[in-house]
Design a protein around this motif. Structure first.
Motif, PDB file in Angstrom:
ATOM      1  N   MET A 288      21.383  90.706  80.635  1.00  0.00           N
ATOM      2  CA  MET A 288      22.167  91.574  79.778  1.00  0.00           C
ATOM      3  C   MET A 288      21.476  91.924  78.376  1.00  0.00           C
ATOM      4  SD  MET A 288      26.117  91.586  78.386  1.00  0.00           S
ATOM      5  CE  MET A 288      26.503  90.034  78.865  1.00  0.00           C
ATOM      6  N   SER A 289      21.392  93.163  78.110  1.00  0.00           N
ATOM      7  CA  SER A 289      20.525  93.497  76.898  1.00  0.00           C
ATOM      8  C   SER A 289      21.326  93.316  75.578  1.00  0.00           C
ATOM      9  CB  SER A 289      20.188  95.095  76.650  1.00  0.00           C
ATOM     10  OG  SER A 289      21.207  95.721  76.753  1.00  0.00           O
ATOM     11  N   ASP A 290      20.506  93.169  74.508  1.00  0.00           N
ATOM     12  CA  ASP A 290      21.159  93.125  73.170  1.00  0.00           C
ATOM     13  C   ASP A 290      22.063  94.068  72.824  1.00  0.00           C
ATOM     14  OD1 ASP A 290      19.703  90.478  72.859  1.00  0.00           O
ATOM     15  OD2 ASP A 290      18.322  91.710  71.696  1.00  0.00           O
ATOM     16  N   SER A 291      22.089  95.173  73.401  1.00  0.00           N
ATOM     17  CA  SER A 291      22.708  96.333  73.123  1.00  0.00           C
ATOM     18  C   SER A 291      24.134  96.481  73.839  1.00  0.00           C
ATOM     19  CB  SER A 291      22.130  97.643  73.038  1.00  0.00           C
ATOM     20  OG  SER A 291      21.676  97.938  74.383  1.00  0.00           O
ATOM     21  N   ALA A 292      24.380  95.458  74.830  1.00  0.00           N
ATOM     22  CA  ALA A 292      25.545  95.790  75.918  1.00  0.00           C
ATOM     23  C   ALA A 292      26.619  95.237  74.924  1.00  0.00           C
ATOM     24  CB  ALA A 292      25.215  94.878  77.032  1.00  0.00           C
ATOM     25  N   THR A 293      27.790  95.815  75.529  1.00  0.00           N
ATOM     26  CA  THR A 293      29.122  95.358  74.845  1.00  0.00           C
ATOM     27  C   THR A 293      29.829  94.153  75.647  1.00  0.00           C
ATOM     28  OG1 THR A 293      30.479  96.811  75.627  1.00  0.00           O
ATOM     29  CG2 THR A 293      29.413  97.389  73.716  1.00  0.00           C
ATOM     30  N   GLU A 294      30.692  93.326  75.197  1.00  0.00           N
ATOM     31  CA  GLU A 294      31.366  92.173  75.955  1.00  0.00           C
ATOM     32  C   GLU A 294      32.899  92.577  76.073  1.00  0.00           C
ATOM     33  OE1 GLU A 294      29.171  89.227  76.086  1.00  0.00           O
ATOM     34  OE2 GLU A 294      27.473  90.078  74.891  1.00  0.00           O
ATOM     35  N   PHE A 295      33.352  91.985  76.877  1.00  0.00           N
ATOM     36  CA  PHE A 295      34.877  92.018  77.251  1.00  0.00           C
ATOM     37  C   PHE A 295      35.501  91.312  76.231  1.00  0.00           C
ATOM     38  CE2 PHE A 295      38.702  90.028  78.770  1.00  0.00           C
ATOM     39  CZ  PHE A 295      39.520  91.424  79.341  1.00  0.00           C
ATOM     40  N   SER A 296      36.452  91.663  75.468  1.00  0.00           N
ATOM     41  CA  SER A 296      37.071  91.108  74.579  1.00  0.00           C
ATOM     42  C   SER A 296      38.823  91.250  74.724  1.00  0.00           C
ATOM     43  CB  SER A 296      36.806  91.629  72.963  1.00  0.00           C
ATOM     44  OG  SER A 296      37.696  91.073  72.070  1.00  0.00           O
ATOM     45  N   HIS A 297      39.535  90.069  74.647  1.00  0.00           N
ATOM     46  CA  HIS A 297      41.142  90.177  74.733  1.00  0.00           C
ATOM     47  C   HIS A 297      41.495  89.295  73.586  1.00  0.00           C
ATOM     48  CE1 HIS A 297      44.831  89.362  77.326  1.00  0.00           C
ATOM     49  NE2 HIS A 297      45.224  90.148  76.062  1.00  0.00           N
ATOM     50  N   VAL A 298      42.173  89.989  72.560  1.00  0.00           N
ATOM     51  CA  VAL A 298      42.818  89.095  71.453  1.00  0.00           C
ATOM     52  C   VAL A 298      44.381  89.377  71.526  1.00  0.00           C
ATOM     53  CG1 VAL A 298      42.886  88.956  69.050  1.00  0.00           C
ATOM     54  CG2 VAL A 298      40.713  89.372  70.097  1.00  0.00           C
ATOM     55  N   LYS A 299      44.922  88.072  71.674  1.00  0.00           N
ATOM     56  CA  LYS A 299      46.390  88.040  71.569  1.00  0.00           C
ATOM     57  C   LYS A 299      46.936  87.888  70.260  1.00  0.00           C
ATOM     58  CE  LYS A 299      47.334  86.414  76.279  1.00  0.00           C
ATOM     59  NZ  LYS A 299      48.142  87.302  76.461  1.00  0.00           N
ATOM     60  N   PRO A 300      48.190  88.464  69.877  1.00  0.00           N
ATOM     61  CA  PRO A 300      48.578  88.234  68.584  1.00  0.00           C
ATOM     62  C   PRO A 300      48.349  86.987  67.963  1.00  0.00           C
ATOM     63  CG  PRO A 300      50.071  89.338  69.792  1.00  0.00           C
ATOM     64  CD  PRO A 300      49.222  88.995  70.773  1.00  0.00           C
ATOM     65  N   GLY A 301      48.395  85.559  68.543  1.00  0.00           N
ATOM     66  CA  GLY A 301      48.416  84.432  67.841  1.00  0.00           C
ATOM     67  C   GLY A 301      46.910  83.940  67.989  1.00  0.00           C
ATOM     68  N   ASP A 302      45.971  84.850  68.237  1.00  0.00           N
ATOM     69  CA  ASP A 302      44.683  84.483  68.359  1.00  0.00           C
ATOM     70  C   ASP A 302      43.819  84.501  67.038  1.00  0.00           C
ATOM     71  OD1 ASP A 302      44.746  83.740  70.852  1.00  0.00           O
ATOM     72  OD2 ASP A 302      43.717  85.810  71.645  1.00  0.00           O
ATOM     73  N   THR A 303      44.282  85.395  66.320  1.00  0.00           N
ATOM     74  CA  THR A 303      43.703  85.876  64.820  1.00  0.00           C
ATOM     75  C   THR A 303      44.760  85.970  63.855  1.00  0.00           C
ATOM     76  OG1 THR A 303      43.407  88.139  65.238  1.00  0.00           O
ATOM     77  CG2 THR A 303      41.420  86.617  65.821  1.00  0.00           C
ATOM     78  N   ALA A 304      44.545  85.431  62.628  1.00  0.00           N
ATOM     79  CA  ALA A 304      45.580  85.819  61.805  1.00  0.00           C
ATOM     80  C   ALA A 304      45.207  86.771  60.503  1.00  0.00           C
ATOM     81  CB  ALA A 304      45.711  84.278  60.968  1.00  0.00           C
ATOM     82  N   PHE A 305      46.223  87.251  60.111  1.00  0.00           N
ATOM     83  CA  PHE A 305      46.073  88.076  58.837  1.00  0.00           C
ATOM     84  C   PHE A 305      45.191  87.094  57.703  1.00  0.00           C
ATOM     85  CE2 PHE A 305      48.937  90.973  60.782  1.00  0.00           C
ATOM     86  CZ  PHE A 305      48.547  92.275  60.983  1.00  0.00           C
ATOM     87  N   LYS A 306      44.254  87.857  57.154  1.00  0.00           N
ATOM     88  CA  LYS A 306      43.581  87.133  56.286  1.00  0.00           C
ATOM     89  C   LYS A 306      43.316  88.225  54.913  1.00  0.00           C
ATOM     90  CE  LYS A 306      40.947  84.170  58.912  1.00  0.00           C
ATOM     91  NZ  LYS A 306      39.717  83.633  59.680  1.00  0.00           N
ATOM     92  N   SER A 307      42.960  87.583  53.509  1.00  0.00           N
ATOM     93  CA  SER A 307      42.676  88.336  52.489  1.00  0.00           C
ATOM     94  C   SER A 307      41.073  88.446  52.560  1.00  0.00           C
ATOM     95  CB  SER A 307      43.205  87.722  51.216  1.00  0.00           C
ATOM     96  OG  SER A 307      42.626  86.444  51.145  1.00  0.00           O
ATOM     97  N   GLY A 308      40.582  89.053  51.618  1.00  0.00           N
ATOM     98  CA  GLY A 308      39.105  89.019  51.513  1.00  0.00           C
ATOM     99  C   GLY A 308      38.558  90.296  52.330  1.00  0.00           C
ATOM    100  N   GLY A 309      39.278  91.249  52.708  1.00  0.00           N
ATOM    101  CA  GLY A 309      38.672  92.570  53.281  1.00  0.00           C
ATOM    102  C   GLY A 309      38.210  93.403  52.214  1.00  0.00           C
ATOM    103  N   LEU A 310      38.266  94.608  52.543  1.00  0.00           N
ATOM    104  CA  LEU A 310      37.907  95.831  51.551  1.00  0.00           C
ATOM    105  C   LEU A 310      38.782  95.977  50.473  1.00  0.00           C
ATOM    106  CD1 LEU A 310      35.635  98.070  51.161  1.00  0.00           C
ATOM    107  CD2 LEU A 310      37.179  99.318  52.454  1.00  0.00           C
ATOM    108  N   ARG A 311      39.918  95.710  50.661  1.00  0.00           N
ATOM    109  CA  ARG A 311      40.957  95.922  49.399  1.00  0.00           C
ATOM    110  C   ARG A 311      41.731  94.697  49.210  1.00  0.00           C
ATOM    111  NH1 ARG A 311      38.590 100.436  47.738  1.00  0.00           N
ATOM    112  NH2 ARG A 311      38.657 101.857  49.183  1.00  0.00           N
ATOM    113  N   ASP A 312      41.879  94.025  48.119  1.00  0.00           N
ATOM    114  CA  ASP A 312      42.630  92.810  47.682  1.00  0.00           C
ATOM    115  C   ASP A 312      44.254  92.783  47.961  1.00  0.00           C
ATOM    116  OD1 ASP A 312      43.070  94.142  45.390  1.00  0.00           O
ATOM    117  OD2 ASP A 312      42.551  92.542  44.152  1.00  0.00           O
ATOM    118  N   PHE A 313      44.628  94.132  47.922  1.00  0.00           N
ATOM    119  CA  PHE A 313      46.064  94.099  48.020  1.00  0.00           C
ATOM    120  C   PHE A 313      46.678  94.342  49.492  1.00  0.00           C
ATOM    121  CE2 PHE A 313      44.018  97.889  46.218  1.00  0.00           C
ATOM    122  CZ  PHE A 313      44.151  98.963  47.185  1.00  0.00           C
ATOM    123  N   PHE A 314      45.579  94.268  50.355  1.00  0.00           N
ATOM    124  CA  PHE A 314      45.804  94.339  51.978  1.00  0.00           C
ATOM    125  C   PHE A 314      45.346  92.917  52.321  1.00  0.00           C
ATOM    126  CE2 PHE A 314      45.021  99.247  51.887  1.00  0.00           C
ATOM    127  CZ  PHE A 314      46.340  99.480  51.472  1.00  0.00           C
TER     128      PHE A 314
END
Length: 144
Positions: free
Chosen positions: A1-27
């Motif tokens: 597989m080349s470096d530019s290929a994409t991978e399969f991804s499946h994220v369920k609601p409990g897999d990742t949490a909402f976090k601060s530290g993004g572009l805007r601190d009020f989101f």
């Protein structure tokens, strides 16, 4: 597989949490695994209100090739150039590259899906285009 290929991804609601530290601190931001799966070609994240809008995002544009916002819950009011736009749950907005905009108001339950390419897009402040309406005051939190 080349470096530019994409991978399969499946994220369920409990897999990742909402976090601060993004572009805007009020989101809060919830990563959906797309940036990693596409090796930085695209980012997809959920964004939700974390604090009442006081000053909003300020006038800015994004250095991106592609950007859409899909409002999942609540609503937000944007200025796109000199046009006020109410974006409500179920609405889809394609933000053309370089459009000057300002998110200045949103509901306490606002949540949207944002998909942008490339994943490491930049936000650049710009001179004001026009006056911004005042945000809608949030109801006071009830005492527990």
């Amino acid at each position: 597989m080349s470096d530019s290929a994409t991978e399969f991804s499946h994220v369920k609601p409990g897999d990742t949490a909402f976090k601060s530290g993004g572009l805007r601190d009020f989101f809060l931001y919830r990563d959906l695994g797309v940036a990693e799966a596409t090796h930085g070609k695209v980012i997809a994240h959920l964004v939700k209100a974390n604090m009442a809008p006081e000053k909003g995002t300020g006038w800015h544009r994004h250095e991106a090739d592609f950007q859409i916002v899909i409002m999942v819950k609540g609503w937000a009011r944007f200025m796109y150039e000199d046009r006020e736009t109410l974006v409500e749950a179920g609405d889809v907005v394609h933000q053309r590259p370089g459009i000057r905009h300002y998110l200045f108001d949103y509901s306490p339950d606002m949540e949207y899906l944002e998909i942008v390419s490339p994943a490491d897009f930049k936000s650049v402040d710009v001179e004001p285009v026009c006056a911004i309406p005042d945000p809608t005051p949030w109801p006071e939190a009830k005492a527990a």
